[in-house]
Design a protein around this motif. Structure first.
Motif, PDB file in Angstrom:
ATOM      1  N   SER B  32       0.826  -1.208   0.000  1.00 12.85           N
ATOM      2  CA  SER B  32       0.000   0.000   0.000  1.00 12.85           C
ATOM      3  C   SER B  32       0.856   1.251   0.000  1.00 12.85           C
ATOM      4  CB  SER B  32      -0.904   0.021   1.230  1.00 12.85           C
ATOM      5  OG  SER B  32      -1.820  -1.032   1.170  1.00 12.85           O
ATOM      6  N   SER B  35       2.385   1.848  -3.256  1.00 11.03           N
ATOM      7  CA  SER B  35       1.404   2.198  -4.279  1.00 11.03           C
ATOM      8  C   SER B  35       0.916   3.629  -4.115  1.00 11.03           C
ATOM      9  CB  SER B  35       0.208   1.250  -4.213  1.00 11.03           C
ATOM     10  OG  SER B  35       0.640  -0.072  -4.331  1.00 11.03           O
ATOM     11  N   TYR B 247      -5.448   0.833  -0.728  1.00 12.31           N
ATOM     12  CA  TYR B 247      -4.160   1.323  -0.205  1.00 12.31           C
ATOM     13  C   TYR B 247      -4.333   2.161   1.052  1.00 12.31           C
ATOM     14  CZ  TYR B 247      -3.084   0.086  -5.027  1.00 12.31           C
ATOM     15  OH  TYR B 247      -2.993  -0.564  -6.217  1.00 12.31           O
ATOM     16  N   THR B 252      -6.902  -1.844   4.064  1.00 10.05           N
ATOM     17  CA  THR B 252      -5.901  -2.901   3.957  1.00 10.05           C
ATOM     18  C   THR B 252      -6.074  -3.917   5.070  1.00 10.05           C
ATOM     19  OG1 THR B 252      -4.390  -1.289   3.017  1.00 10.05           O
ATOM     20  CG2 THR B 252      -3.427  -3.330   3.790  1.00 10.05           C
TER      21      THR B 252
END
Lengths: 353, 322
Positions: B32, B35, B247, B252
């Motif tokens: 995450s 990203s 993310y 998550t």
């Protein structure tokens, strides 16, 4: 000379990357081997020292060529589908299932079994393709997950429904002789799969560089928005290139089953799909360059096996070397300083003259 | 099906979910954070593998848990840093470079394992330490909740703490702000003086930092040895979990919990009379389905926004979103 260097800059970069890889492997061997000289000789020359080992390079290269071509078609469209392994495994399993359950003259049986395997593989890679094209689900993640699913499905099919209980170990029933690919060099296991691989390399080359659809695939990879603007159906390209990938990978896997093992023997996935990614990168996604790249990788593989057998160095060293070579090849800026300097010098000389 | 249902609704099953979720959650946080900066860390599988191996190796030779932890985390961060060096400095395609790194991790760990122990399969000859289990006083005596929440490996609590740390880094620190800015629009971020490459390098290194804990837990908590390719696709499932969670910290966490539940279910089903091959594929299949549902919803939302904007007349034409 410098003009020549500039023209073939990409190729030279690949060769330098490979050279660095080899140097590192020499270094590693000296570091850990008790008899480095002997180990080094087995690794570098081993594949050439006996007829069967040399043959082994050819045998190993043919499924790798197929998978390299498969990956290249998808990568040219910038579709990072890494599902060749799953398509190969499940496709070969289904092809074997079809082959052992049917009986007909070889002239029909061989192409039909190959086609069944290829179509199964194509159908399998249609899944990540349509998920990407329709819903933008990352083909990278889904194709990788589907590799595991394909592996377990194929294993289930072979171990529960087509297992030859008389064989003594976990393998499928033997294919009828009408579905064998002949081994045409006596004393080796080199089979017609290698010829098919070379033919397919030419076909894929023609397809990618001399047909409209091939052009559409490459344009989509080059610039998707531009391709869409130019009236190319990106949806179609995304699906098509991945379906071709699955077909080629499964087809290649099936040739190996029909030419060498004559039954389904893979309790573990053979890894050719991953090798395909490696040779596609080394060969820069060009179908014809994939041929030498595959032979090089097969040579490394066989060298690694000899090393494993004859010396105290584990074959996994080869995997390390491969990864370093790919890293250097994918690094666009590697040696670009040098190229820049040569270009500058060329330009200055041109200006002076 | 009644014994199956009974075991699913038992407290032990709840405990198993957390146990299985731990490595996924660490890795998903790592994915995450990378990203968010716009550079997805596909090499999470390799990162976890390297950390798992280095942890076992160092703990076997130094017999110190702290040193093993530090070395494993350093190795994970190094993997992130190497990826960022090749991607940002040497301009390698991040996906291809990450594939190469995964390959490197798989080969290098077996290579070194063989040198260190003479074995290529697993490190049974190297005695690894494990992270301790933590029994929470008071809570552990509560009937059902105590069984689920208490007695986990300390890493499991660490994973939940990591969600908080991830939240703080992302939303409460200058680095987090820079990471989000770079991820949303690198050009705009650069125009206000943010060093895009350096920010991304930190994001990738942090990603390796979190992933390392996931790897360490696998070899020094979940089990007490290293086996070749022991991550078994968890790094990739984590990528799916991170995507599914948008993310974001809470997302998550929830998606990792979901994947943990599916994995735990597969483990439970395995004890029944059913071909193990068909059970083993469940988590991977579930990942594909979840990823597709998420992507389809995200696409619908995006299309809806564009339609809305067109209707209101704010824009006439919209470029394809990447």
């Amino acid at each position: 000379v410098e003009k020549f260097l500039l023209k073939y800059f990409t190729l030279i970069r690949v060769i330098i990357a490979i050279a660095i890889g080899i140097v590192i492997s020499v270094f590693l061997i000296y570091l850990i081997s008790e008899e480095p000289g002997f180990s080094l000789r087995s690794f570098l020359l081993g594949p050439f020292l006996s007829r069967s080992r040399l043959a082994h390079v050819f045998e190993t290269a043919s499924p790798i060529i197929f998978c390299g071509l498969a990956i290249a078609v998808a990568f040219q469209a910038k579709q990072f589908n890494i599902g060749a392994e799953g398509s190969l495994y499940l496709g070969a399993a289904l092809g074997t299932a079809f082959g052992v359950s049917t009986n007909m003259p070889a002239i029909i049986h061989i192409p039909l079994v190959l086609l069944m395997a290829g179509l199964s593989g194509a159908l399998w890679s249609f899944i990540p393709a349509i998920l990407k094209a329709r819903w933008k689900a990352s083909e990278l993640v889904s194709s990788l997950m589907l590799n595991y699913v394909a592996y377990f499905l194929g294993l289930y099919l072979m171990n529960f429904h087509f297992r030859d209980k008389e064989a003594g170990y976990l393998v499928s029933y033997e294919l009828p002789e009408s579905a064998w690919l002949a081994q045409f060099i006596p004393g080796t296991r080199i089979h017609y799969g290698i010829i098919l691989a070379l033919v397919f390399a030419l076909l894929v080359y023609y397809f990618l560089y001399h047909t409209t659809t091939g052009y559409e695939i490459r344009s989509t990879g080059f610039n998707e928005r531009f391709a869409r603007f130019g009236g190319i159906s990106v949806f179609r390209v995304i699906v098509l290139c991945q379906v071709i990938l699955g077909f080629l990978a499964a087809f290649g896997g099936m040739t190996e089953v029909m030419g060498i093992h004559r039954r389904f023997v893979w309790q573990f996935s053979p890894g050719y799909g991953w090798d395909g990614i490696i040779v596609a990168i080394i060969g820069r996604n060009h179908p014809l360059l994939i041929i030498p790249a595959s032979f090089f990788l097969a040579y490394l593989r066989v060298g690694g096996r000899v090393l494993n057998l004859m010396s105290d160095v584990p074959a996994e060293m080869i995997t390390v070397i491969q990864s370093i070579i790919i890293l250097l090849i994918t690094a666009e800026a590697f040696l670009s300083q040098w190229k820049y300097r040569v270009t500058l010098r060329q330009a200055e000389r041109g200006g002076a003259a | 099906m009644s014994p199956l249902l009974r075991s699913i609704f038992s407290a032990e099953f709840g405990f198993a979910i957390f146990r299985v979720m731990t490595p996924l959650l660490f890795a998903a946080i790592g994915v995450s954070i990378s990203s968010l900066a716009g550079t997805i860390n596909i090499s999470m599988e390799g990162t976890m593998l390297v950390s798992a191996f280095i942890g076992v190796l160092v703990s076997a030779f130094t017999e110190s848990l702290i040193l093993a932890l530090l070395a494993g985390v350093a190795a994970g961060m190094a993997m992130g840093a190497i990826l960022s060096y090749f991607h940002l400095r040497l301009k390698a395609d991040i996906i291809l470079a990450a594939i190469a790194l995964n390959l490197f991790a798989s080969g290098m760990t077996v290579f070194l394992l063989f040198i260190a122990s003479g074995d290529k399969g697993s490190s049974s000859s190297l005695k690894s330490l494990v992270f301790p289990e933590l029994h929470i006083p008071l809570i552990k005596s509560i009937p059902v909740l105590g069984t689920i929440v208490s007695g986990h490996n300390i890493m499991t609590y660490g994973a939940i703490l990591a969600v908080v740390v991830f939240y703080i880094i992302t939303f409460k620190t200058p680095l987090g702000l820079r990471i989000r800015a770079v991820g949303q629009n690198p050009n705009a971020a650069e125009s206000v003086g943010i060093n895009v490459n350096r920010t991304r390098m930190w994001a990738l290194t942090l990603s390796g930092f979190f992933g390392a804990f996931g790897g360490l837990y696998l070899s020094m908590g979940y089990v007490s040895w290293f086996a070749r390719d022991m991550t078994a696709g968890r790094g990739w499932i984590a990528i799916a979990a991170a995507t599914l969670g948008g993310y974001m910290p809470l997302g998550t966490f929830l998606s990792s919990l979901l994947f943990g539940a599916v994995n735990a279910l597969a483990i439970y089903l395995a004890s029944l009379q059913f071909p193990s091959e068909l059970i083993s594929l469940i988590p991977y299949l579930a990942t594909v389905i979840a990823l597709t549902i998420y992507s389809a919803r995200a696409l619908k939302k995006r299309t809806y926004k564009v339609e809305e904007a067109k209707r209101v007349g704010k824009i006439t034409d919209v470029k394809e979103s990447p």
